[in-house]
Design an enzyme around this catalytic site. Structure first.
Site, short mmCIF file in Angstrom:
data_model
loop_
_atom_site.label_atom_id
_atom_site.label_comp_id
_atom_site.label_asym_id
_atom_site.label_seq_id
_atom_site.Cartn_x
_atom_site.Cartn_y
_atom_site.Cartn_z
N GLY A 1 6.30 -0.50 -1.08
CA GLY A 1 6.48 0.50 -2.14
C GLY A 1 5.28 0.62 -3.05
N GLY B 1 3.53 -0.37 -5.64
CA GLY B 1 3.48 -1.52 -6.54
C GLY B 1 2.58 -1.28 -7.74
CE LYS C 1 -4.82 1.85 -5.24
NZ LYS C 1 -5.37 2.08 -3.89
CG ASP D 1 -2.13 -7.13 -12.07
OD1 ASP D 1 -2.10 -6.33 -11.12
OD2 ASP D 1 -3.17 -7.67 -12.45
NE ARG E 1 -3.56 6.83 -4.64
CZ ARG E 1 -3.26 5.94 -3.70
NH1 ARG E 1 -4.21 5.46 -2.92
NH2 ARG E 1 -2.02 5.54 -3.50
CG ASP F 1 1.59 -0.67 3.83
OD1 ASP F 1 1.33 -1.23 4.90
OD2 ASP F 1 1.05 -0.99 2.76
CG ASN F 2 -2.38 0.85 3.45
OD1 ASN F 2 -1.66 1.11 2.49
ND2 ASN F 2 -3.05 -0.29 3.56
CG ASP G 1 -2.91 3.21 0.03
OD1 ASP G 1 -2.87 4.11 -0.83
OD2 ASP G 1 -1.94 2.48 0.29
P1 AMP Z 1 -2.40 -2.26 0.13
O1 AMP Z 1 -2.49 -2.93 1.45
O2 AMP Z 1 -3.54 -2.50 -0.81
O3 AMP Z 1 -2.16 -0.79 0.28
O4 AMP Z 1 -1.16 -2.87 -0.68
C1 AMP Z 1 0.02 -3.30 -0.07
C2 AMP Z 1 1.13 -3.35 -1.06
O5 AMP Z 1 0.82 -4.19 -2.16
C3 AMP Z 1 1.51 -2.01 -1.65
O6 AMP Z 1 2.89 -1.98 -1.77
C4 AMP Z 1 0.85 -2.05 -3.00
O7 AMP Z 1 1.50 -1.21 -3.93
C5 AMP Z 1 0.97 -3.50 -3.38
N1 AMP Z 1 -0.07 -3.93 -4.33
C6 AMP Z 1 -1.37 -4.13 -4.10
N2 AMP Z 1 -2.00 -4.53 -5.21
C7 AMP Z 1 -1.08 -4.60 -6.21
C8 AMP Z 1 -1.10 -4.93 -7.59
N3 AMP Z 1 -2.22 -5.32 -8.20
N4 AMP Z 1 0.06 -4.87 -8.26
C9 AMP Z 1 1.20 -4.50 -7.67
N5 AMP Z 1 1.30 -4.17 -6.38
C10 AMP Z 1 0.17 -4.21 -5.64
MG MG Z 2 -1.23 0.65 0.41
#
Ligand code: AMP
Ligand code: MG
Length: 536
Positions: A111, A113, A134, A146, A204, A281-282, A291
């Site tokens: 989700g 995050g 973002k 965070d 974004r 998810d990306n 992403d």
């Molecule tokens: P990513 O592979 O960077 O696209 O991230 C994978 C997952 O981790 C996604 O659900 C992001 O929303 C979550 N995520 C990455 N960095 C953070 C962060 N600093 N705080 C909260 N969620 C994060």
């Molecule tokens: Mg992602």
């Protein structure tokens, strides 16, 4: 709460029409804490209020698409809104629920995050865009992180989104880059050396931020009702040309996702872009690059290269594997919609469409890179194979090589010495361009020259064709890092310069010659230039 709704007189051209939240079910819980969110597609959540928002940069082209003027973008309100401190009338912030396969393993709920959607805008031309911040704070999907982003990764996301767009590659866009005025703690290489970095937010923009994982989450939870509801919504909103949703439409939809993904990966391979984290998810359902994390651009051509140190051992997401990984990801998406289709064969056929569509697209793209009128399998397959081998014999800058190749007059065998003179700047170790390596390359160039005779184009005409697909300017890893180093000292000039140069990546732009140079030696093994991590 300190947030205030501003009157619609401000930015009144931003007309919100929030269909996603209107048509799909919301999380009934509205408190903001980490949790599993079931039976819903999103959760309402507000961006957090920050102390000292500051505009770093905005994209004039993206602003224009949203009917925002230069004056609008330079107003204090713009900075407040796009850092998350103020909501405009019509904005209804929410975070999306999705899941995903990470590095080949089902990871469950992920989700948004640290992404918060502000709402959907319909511009004067009737185009629909979701605006998303973002780095604007925690959401129910933040798990134990965070919800924030740092300047370093935000500069990279901002610049690369716009660079990809100007390269003609489907991508989410970036409207703005702002600083929050707050410090964010990051351990860049997960090695116990955490330090404070400047917090930043990127706004974004995309027609939709739906991912393969947006579909997968409902299938994984055996929630066929929501699976169908989400897919029907996606087809009606983002693929209206496919007609009313039905089992047949699900299949044509999936086939279209396969084709779009194939086209996307062909583009990435054309320009030497390595995404770095092709988790499901990306992967955008719309076939957009989405992403921007530890992505990178090939400097010396090396199919095994990945910028992502987290993937350094397995190299699952290295340049050469991107086409296969996209296919693997599409297979996961096929599995996810299987409950709605009930038959395996048509899904397998659609996956085959990915394979053929990628192969044909790749051949056509390679023929274009070499300046051929069309791809001729018998002559071109071996020629391309040999070229890709030649490019790995000694470190050869991919971008420079293709760009310079257009300037070689290979029709004249007597000009061989000039070919090497022209190509020399593409070599990281020109002293290695001797003996067998040089002989093999000369042989390839002769064969290439012969092949060009079939098409009978003038050198000028070929050059023009090649320069239209072989960019002179890409966001070289070290350039982004230099812009970040400067930005860390409060100087945003290089971000602006890169944004400007990358607006016309196929043009000569002699004033930006410095941005078209191969990676300097100091950048070879420097963090941020060749080694990145998911820490952002
Ligand atoms: P990513 O592979 O960077 O696209 O991230 C994978 C997952 O981790 C996604 O659900 C992001 O929303 C979550 N995520 C990455 N960095 C953070 C962060 N600093 N705080 C909260 N969620 C994060
Ligand atoms: Mg992602």
């Amino acid at each position: 709460m300190r947030k205030h709704h501003l009157s619609s007189a401000d930015f009144s051209q931003l007309q919100f029409d929030n269909q996603f939240i209107k048509q799909l079910p919301a999380d009934v819980e509205t408190e903001n804490y980490s949790r599993q969110v079931i039976n819903s597609c999103y959760s309402f959540v507000n961006p957090r209020v920050v102390t000292a928002p500051q505009l770093v940069c905005y994209s004039p082209e993206m602003a224009q698409l949203l009917d925002l003027t230069e004056q609008d973008c330079n107003s204090p309100l713009f900075t407040q809104v796009f850092t998350g401190n103020a909501l405009l009338a019509g904005m209804q912030p929410y975070a999306l629920c999705y899941g995903g396969h990470q590095f080949g393993q089902w990871a469950g709920q992920l989700g948004d995050g640290r992404a918060i959607n502000l709402g959907e805008v319909v511009n004067q031309q009737g185009q629909r865009f979701t605006l998303q911040l973002k780095g604007a704070g925690k959401t129910p999907y933040s798990r134990n992180a965070d919800g924030l982003a740092v300047l370093r990764s935000s500069v990279r996301e901002f610049l690369c989104s716009e660079a990809m767009h100007h390269l003609g590659i489907p991508t989410t866009r970036a409207l703005s880059l702002t600083l929050t005025g707050e410090a964010v703690l990051r351990d860049m290489f997960y090695d116990g050396h955490a330090k404070h970095e400047a917090g930043a937010v990127v706004c974004r923009v995309a027609p939709s931020f739906s991912r393969f994982g947006s579909v997968q989450i409902f299938a994984a939870r055996n929630d066929t009702v929501l699976l169908k509801q989400f897919l029907d919504y996606t087809i009606r909103t983002d693929f209206p040309h496919l007609g009313d949703p039905s089992v047949a439409t699900y299949l044509t939809w999936f086939e279209e996702v396969c084709r779009r993904t194939a086209a996307l990966i062909v583009h990435w391979q054309r320009v030497g872009f390595v995404h770095g984290v092709m988790n499901t998810d990306n992967m955008s359902l719309l076939g957009l690059t989405i992403d921007y994390g530890p992505y990178g651009w090939l400097e010396n051509y090396d199919p095994n290269w990945t910028p992502n140190t987290t993937d350094g051992d397995l190299r699952r997401y290295c340049f050469g594997r991107q086409p296969k990984i996209a296919q693997w990801n599409l297979t996961q998406l096929a599995n996810a919609i299987y409950p709605l289709v009930g038959r395996i064969k048509p899904l397998e056929e659609a996956l085959q469409v990915y394979v053929t569509s990628f192969a044909q697209g790749w051949e056509k793209m390679m023929a274009e890179k070499l300046g051929f009128l069309s791809y001729q399998a018998t002559t071109d397959a071996p020629l391309i194979d040999e070229l890709l081998d030649c490019l790995t014999l000694t470190e050869t800058d991919m971008t420079l090589f293709y760009r310079l190749l257009a300037h070689c007059d290979v029709s004249d065998l007597d000009k061989q010495a000039s070919w090497f003179e022209i190509l020399l700047p593409a070599y990281y170790q020109p002293q290695q361009l001797t003996g067998e390596i040089k002989a093999r390359l000369a042989q390839w160039l002769r064969a290439y020259g012969q092949r060009l005779q079939q098409d009978n184009l003038s050198n000028a005409a070929r050059q023009q064709r090649m320069n239209a697909v072989n960019p002179k300017f890409v966001l070289r890893n070290y350039l982004a890092q230099l812009a970040i180093d400067k930005a860390d000292t409060g100087d945003f000039s290089m971000i602006e310069q890169l944004l400007d140069a990358l607006r016309h990546p196929y043009a000569e732009q002699p004033q930006y010659e410095a941005f078209a140079q191969k990676r300097p030696d100091w950048a070879k093994n420097r963090a941020g230039c060749s080694m990145l991590s998911c820490s952002s």
